[in-house]
Scaffold this motif. Structure first.
Motif, mmCIF file in Angstrom:
data_model
loop_
_atom_site.group_PDB
_atom_site.id
_atom_site.type_symbol
_atom_site.label_atom_id
_atom_site.label_comp_id
_atom_site.label_asym_id
_atom_site.label_seq_id
_atom_site.Cartn_x
_atom_site.Cartn_y
_atom_site.Cartn_z
ATOM 1 N N ALA A 1 7.075 8.499 6.131
ATOM 2 C CA ALA A 1 6.456 8.576 7.447
ATOM 3 C C ALA A 1 4.977 8.954 7.352
ATOM 4 O O ALA A 1 4.139 8.416 8.082
ATOM 5 N N GLU A 2 4.652 9.893 6.452
ATOM 6 C CA GLU A 2 3.250 10.279 6.271
ATOM 7 C C GLU A 2 2.435 9.094 5.783
ATOM 8 O O GLU A 2 1.339 8.822 6.285
ATOM 9 N N VAL A 3 2.952 8.398 4.796
ATOM 10 C CA VAL A 3 2.227 7.271 4.220
ATOM 11 C C VAL A 3 2.015 6.175 5.261
ATOM 12 O O VAL A 3 0.917 5.619 5.387
ATOM 13 N N ALA A 4 3.047 5.869 6.022
ATOM 14 C CA ALA A 4 2.930 4.813 7.030
ATOM 15 C C ALA A 4 1.850 5.157 8.055
ATOM 16 O O ALA A 4 1.048 4.291 8.435
ATOM 17 N N GLY A 5 1.809 6.406 8.483
ATOM 18 C CA GLY A 5 0.797 6.814 9.446
ATOM 19 C C GLY A 5 -0.606 6.728 8.885
ATOM 20 O O GLY A 5 -1.546 6.337 9.594
ATOM 21 N N GLU A 6 -0.768 7.074 7.613
ATOM 22 C CA GLU A 6 -2.097 7.032 7.007
ATOM 23 C C GLU A 6 -2.581 5.598 6.812
ATOM 24 O O GLU A 6 -3.775 5.314 6.976
ATOM 25 N N ILE A 7 -1.680 4.689 6.477
ATOM 26 C CA ILE A 7 -2.080 3.289 6.329
ATOM 27 C C ILE A 7 -2.517 2.719 7.677
ATOM 28 O O ILE A 7 -3.487 1.952 7.760
ATOM 29 N N GLU A 8 -1.834 3.098 8.738
ATOM 30 C CA GLU A 8 -2.274 2.690 10.071
ATOM 31 C C GLU A 8 -3.682 3.197 10.352
ATOM 32 O O GLU A 8 -4.519 2.486 10.926
ATOM 33 N N GLN A 9 -3.963 4.433 9.958
ATOM 34 C CA GLN A 9 -5.295 4.998 10.166
ATOM 35 C C GLN A 9 -6.350 4.239 9.361
ATOM 36 O O GLN A 9 -7.476 4.039 9.834
ATOM 37 N N VAL A 10 -6.000 3.827 8.159
ATOM 38 C CA VAL A 10 -6.944 3.086 7.323
ATOM 39 C C VAL A 10 -7.346 1.783 8.002
ATOM 40 O O VAL A 10 -8.533 1.439 8.102
ATOM 41 N N ALA A 11 -6.365 1.030 8.474
ATOM 42 C CA ALA A 11 -6.667 -0.226 9.168
ATOM 43 C C ALA A 11 -7.504 0.046 10.414
ATOM 44 O O ALA A 11 -8.465 -0.682 10.707
ATOM 45 N N ASP A 12 -7.163 1.098 11.139
ATOM 46 C CA ASP A 12 -7.916 1.443 12.346
ATOM 47 C C ASP A 12 -9.360 1.808 12.018
ATOM 48 O O ASP A 12 -10.290 1.453 12.758
ATOM 49 N N LEU A 13 -9.579 2.502 10.915
ATOM 50 C CA LEU A 13 -10.938 2.892 10.533
ATOM 51 C C LEU A 13 -11.808 1.677 10.234
ATOM 52 O O LEU A 13 -12.968 1.609 10.672
ATOM 53 N N PHE A 14 -11.264 0.719 9.500
ATOM 54 C CA PHE A 14 -12.063 -0.471 9.211
ATOM 55 C C PHE A 14 -12.351 -1.253 10.489
ATOM 56 O O PHE A 14 -13.448 -1.787 10.660
ATOM 57 N N TYR B 1 0.834 -1.204 0.000
ATOM 58 C CA TYR B 1 0.000 0.000 0.000
ATOM 59 C C TYR B 1 0.869 1.255 0.000
ATOM 60 O O TYR B 1 0.583 2.233 -0.712
ATOM 61 N N ALA B 2 1.926 1.237 0.796
ATOM 62 C CA ALA B 2 2.803 2.403 0.883
ATOM 63 C C ALA B 2 3.441 2.706 -0.467
ATOM 64 O O ALA B 2 3.535 3.869 -0.885
ATOM 65 N N ALA B 3 3.885 1.672 -1.162
ATOM 66 C CA ALA B 3 4.508 1.882 -2.471
ATOM 67 C C ALA B 3 3.524 2.507 -3.452
ATOM 68 O O ALA B 3 3.882 3.413 -4.219
ATOM 69 N N ARG B 4 2.290 2.048 -3.418
ATOM 70 C CA ARG B 4 1.282 2.589 -4.336
ATOM 71 C C ARG B 4 0.895 4.023 -3.957
ATOM 72 O O ARG B 4 0.712 4.870 -4.842
ATOM 73 N N GLU B 5 0.766 4.279 -2.676
ATOM 74 C CA GLU B 5 0.437 5.643 -2.244
ATOM 75 C C GLU B 5 1.543 6.623 -2.615
ATOM 76 O O GLU B 5 1.283 7.727 -3.101
ATOM 77 N N ARG B 6 2.787 6.229 -2.396
ATOM 78 C CA ARG B 6 3.897 7.116 -2.705
ATOM 79 C C ARG B 6 4.032 7.349 -4.209
ATOM 80 O O ARG B 6 4.382 8.448 -4.651
ATOM 81 N N ALA B 7 3.722 6.321 -4.998
ATOM 82 C CA ALA B 7 3.813 6.477 -6.454
ATOM 83 C C ALA B 7 2.842 7.542 -6.948
ATOM 84 O O ALA B 7 3.166 8.326 -7.841
#
Length: 459
Positions: free
Chosen positions: A87-100, A74-80
């Motif tokens: 660091a921003e991407v990693a934090g947002e992916i954590e938030q995504v998992a937390d939201l679900f 996910y991080a690779a795709r978001e950064r692309a």
């Protein structure tokens, strides 16, 4: 946009915002693809809505686990697609998992209006039912996170979803749809890549509701095309930050960090700093220093696309600010042609300056002067957008009075952009309507049905 010679399908070129160079192509879905996606979601709806909240919760929790298990992909795709720092991407992916996970639990803890013997001789209750197939359109600033904001509550409420990512950032939502098919079932969450025309086709299709996050102009068009169907709109902001003379010492660094997070491409980011006359010059000096410490390429990423970069440049050029101070850009080797823009401060500008009245959506702060708290409040509430705002002061009473009077759906005191799944987020006025986050978001995607039964007779 071009046509693929081998397939005859419309495709759009994808650009790496860090370099400005092509990074591939993406399909632009047209009417056949839109109809197929909506039909697939419609076919999956009876089975998904028939699940008990407990079973839907388990499946959504499994989807959260898949996001975590594949965080690097996910991080690779978001950064692309966005160029965000790691660091921003990693934090947002954590938030995504937390939201679900949050909405997996929320699906089992719904509240309802009063039920029982409310009319003599009759028993009544309220059923909360899913709306049906929800068309979700999300922007490029947070491709995965905004998809989760919309899709997680819609799915938890028992709807199926057809989600269209922004034209420039289709990558991560495609992966989420693949994992959703495995965790939730086929057709429950469909990915529909494409451009603005794809979005128009989706809104005009046989979806039962549209959840849109994007610009005010596009949101108005969505509302017209949706007609009488339910629409949830989050249309951006132009957030004021009222800074009083007794603001905490870390105010300036906090505002500089908040306005450069995601290169300022956040609807709730601070945009307009409003001070009193007595602390205006100090605010300009302190913010100039704080913004200078935030380096584009090191501390934050680029703007997302050429259109956004051009719009940013146009608003800066049109500003009548007498002080225009820009920070530093330091991209990595080979990234010099990316859509990088420095942290910038505009001061000594008229209150109707375009950089004040329009949402710049970049790493830029304006500074305005007010003669007192009442005028500061008037300036804060003096633009059409009303999404978020903050107040900075050591006086709690003053802070609470100002936050109560601010026209905004979300307010902060001595902080900005602090959010969690438990607290609602939503706009007013030109910032749209509806609720993201919190258990209140479930009601965006449900319809109440009252059931009243006359007692004392056999059915």
């Amino acid at each position: 946009m071009t046509s693929d010679a081998t397939t005859g399908t419309d495709v759009t070129a994808l650009i790496d915002p860090r370099t400005g160079e092509p990074r591939g192509t993406a399909v632009c879905s047209r009417l056949p693809e839109v109809r197929a996606a909506v039909s697939g979601a419609r076919a999956a709806l009876p089975g998904w809505r028939a699940l008990t909240p407990k079973e839907r919760s388990r499946r959504l929790d499994r989807l959260a686990a898949l996001v975590e298990e594949h965080a690097e992909a996910y991080a690779a795709r978001e950064r692309a697609g966005t160029g965000k720092p790691e660091a921003e991407v990693a934090g947002e992916i954590e938030q995504v998992a937390d939201l679900f996970r949050f909405f997996a639990t929320a699906a089992r803890t719904r509240t309802a209006p009063a039920s029982g013997l409310l009319v003599a001789g009759h028993e009544s209750w309220v059923r909360w039912e899913p709306v049906g197939v929800v068309g979700v359109v999300v922007p490029w600033n947070y491709p995965l996170l905004m998809a989760a904001w919309r899709c997680a509550p819609a799915l938890a409420a028992g709807n199926t979803v057809v989600a269209k990512p922004a034209e420039t950032t289709p990558d991560s939502l495609e992966l989420l749809a693949e994992h959703a098919a495995a965790a939730l079932g086929p057709g429950v969450l469909c990915h529909l890549p494409g451009d603005r025309e794809t979005g128009r086709l989706l809104v005009a299709s046989a979806v039962d509701m549209v959840a849109f996050t994007g610009s005010g102009r596009a949101g108005a068009d969505v509302a017209v095309r949706a007609g009488t169907r339910r629409v949830s709109l989050e249309l951006g902001g132009n957030a004021p930050a009222i800074v009083l003379p007794d603001a905490p010492a870390d105010t300036w660094a906090s505002l500089a960090e908040a306005v450069t997070y995601n290169a300022g491409q956040s609807c709730a980011a601070p945009a307009r700093v409003i001070t009193l006359a007595e602390n205006y010059e100090a605010a300009v000096a302190e913010l100039t220093e704080a913004l200078a410490a935030r380096v584009a390429g090191r501390d934050f990423g680029p703007l997302n696309n050429p259109d956004q970069a051009e719009r940013y440049d146009r608003l800066v050029a049109a500003s009548g600010a007498k002080r225009n101070v820009a920070g530093t850009v330091a991209p990595e080797p080979g990234e010099e042609a990316g859509h990088w823009r420095p942290a910038r401060l505009l001061a000594d500008l008229p209150d109707d300056d375009p950089a004040v009245t329009e949402e710049v959506f970049g790493p830029l702060l304006t500074v305005q002067r007010a003669e007192g708290p009442a005028e500061a409040l008037a300036l804060a509430n003096g633009v059409p957008q009303a999404l978020a705002a903050s107040v900075w002061t050591g006086d709690l009473s003053a802070a609470l009075e100002l936050t109560a009077a601010l026209d905004a759906g979300e307010t902060w005191v001595n902080c900005h952009l602090v959010q969690t799944a438990e607290l609602p987020h939503g706009g007013r006025g030109a910032s749209g309507h509806g609720t993201d986050l919190s258990t209140l978001a479930l009601q965006e995607y449900q319809r109440p049905k009252t059931v009243t039964v006359r007692l004392g007779r056999r059915i």
